[in-house]
Write an enzyme that holds these catalytic residues in place. Structure first.
Site, PDB file in Angstrom:
ATOM      1  N   GLU A 198      32.494  -4.430 -45.410  1.00 52.32           N
ATOM      2  CA  GLU A 198      32.892  -3.238 -44.659  1.00 52.32           C
ATOM      3  C   GLU A 198      31.690  -2.364 -44.322  1.00 52.32           C
ATOM      4  O   GLU A 198      31.807  -1.402 -43.569  1.00 52.32           O
ATOM      5  CB  GLU A 198      33.940  -2.436 -45.437  1.00 52.32           C
ATOM      6  N   ASP A 209      10.829 -10.365 -16.241  1.00 53.74           N
ATOM      7  CA  ASP A 209      12.156 -10.412 -16.845  1.00 53.74           C
ATOM      8  C   ASP A 209      13.086  -9.406 -16.207  1.00 53.74           C
ATOM      9  O   ASP A 209      12.687  -8.304 -15.858  1.00 53.74           O
ATOM     10  CB  ASP A 209      12.070 -10.117 -18.352  1.00 53.74           C
ATOM     11  N   PRO A 238      27.333  -1.020 -36.068  1.00 55.41           N
ATOM     12  CA  PRO A 238      28.041  -0.655 -34.829  1.00 55.41           C
ATOM     13  C   PRO A 238      27.937   0.843 -34.528  1.00 55.41           C
ATOM     14  O   PRO A 238      28.220   1.264 -33.415  1.00 55.41           O
ATOM     15  CB  PRO A 238      29.499  -1.031 -35.131  1.00 55.41           C
ATOM     16  N   ARG A 275       8.867 -10.579 -27.773  1.00 52.38           N
ATOM     17  CA  ARG A 275       8.495 -10.922 -26.403  1.00 52.38           C
ATOM     18  C   ARG A 275       7.579  -9.889 -25.764  1.00 52.38           C
ATOM     19  O   ARG A 275       6.873 -10.187 -24.806  1.00 52.38           O
ATOM     20  CB  ARG A 275       9.747 -11.063 -25.520  1.00 52.38           C
TER      21      ARG A 275
END
Ligand code: JD8
Length: 254
Positions: A115, A168, A88, A153
């Site tokens: 964690e 896209d 994160p 992709r």
């Protein structure tokens, strides 16, 4: 392109790679993914991969030894490819980063759990940190799959139709226009006439306008960043005027 994925949950990673485009890319030799179970690189009797945090507090932290042993055992020391930690705390992943990564021959992906990982792994093994968005997941496995999917992709030859990738939504910088298929009427809901008209110039104009309208209404932040042709700017200006007039009509009523 080759990915090496390092994880404590290899069984969470492999199934998705056996589906559709990703499976075909591997069959055609365009994509190689090696999944490594970090636990097999432990050297203690109980195969311990985590421990309590120094300084106290809750949860567990991934120990450095098995992670260094796994990554260096597979890739050498130091590894010659980027070692990406999914976390994160990383740069927020987007299409530009996917494009950047697709230029590499080889990328290693490190998936944490619990964690997180001992900071020394981050400092001395990881070369790049990526997050897939601002929400809380349980581990780095889904982010690793997201990254592999988005990057694959972009590899030449992976999408059957070479215009697919540029069409896209996030490649063009705009959201996609609405799609319809048969039947032409379902529960009384009709497919827009223009799509059944066979007039390809008209259809293209309609789709472009729908893309602009949707992006303007739902993701104005993307409109600001998109590179628009003079024609697209004209259409957008009209959409804005229409909206302005609509709002005035409403205001007049109240
Ligand atoms: C890796 C453990 C769990 C739970 C802190 C780090 C990415 N966009 C993203 N959201 N979440 C993750 C992610 C979460 C992870 C790990 C990635 C390893 N966790 C969290 C809360 C306490 N840990 C992610 N990329």
């Amino acid at each position: 392109m080759r990915f090496d994925v390092f994880t404590l949950f290899p069984q969470a990673v492999s199934p998705y790679l056996q589906t559709s485009i990703l499976e075909r890319a591997q069959q055609h030799g365009l994509l190689e993914v090696y999944i490594h179970d970090i636990r097999t690189w432990t050297s203690d009797r109980h195969h311990v991969t985590d421990d309590t945090p120094y300084g106290g507090g809750g949860g567990m932290v991934m120990k450095p030894e098995p992670v260094f042993a796994a990554v260096e055992g597979i890739l050498g020391s130091p590894p010659s490819c980027p070692v990406i930690l999914l976390t994160p705390q990383g740069r927020v992943f987007n299409q530009a980063i996917a494009t950047e990564l697709s230029a590499h021959q080889h990328v290693a992906l490190l998936c944490g759990r619990y964690e997180g990982i001992d900071e020394r792994i981050r400092e001395h093994l990881v070369t790049m940190e990526i997050s897939i968005g601002d929400y809380v997941l349980t581990g780095g496995e889904l982010p690793a799959l997201v990254l592999i999917d988005a990057v694959t992709r972009l590899l030449p030859g992976v999408l059957g139709d070479p215009t697919g990738a540029v069409d896209d939504s996030h490649a063009s910088g705009l959201l996609e226009y609405p799609h319809y298929t048969r039947p032409p009427e379902y529960r009384g809901w009709k497919v827009p006439d223009v799509l059944l008209s066979g007039n390809h110039a008209e259809i293209e104009r309609w789709r472009k306008q729908q893309s602009l309208l949707r992006t303007y209404q739902r993701r104005p932040d993307l409109i600001d960043k998109a590179v628009l042709s003079p024609e697209e700017r004209k259409v957008l200006a009209i959409l804005k005027t229409e909206e302005f007039n609509q709002r005035r009509e409403n205001d007049d009523r109240y």
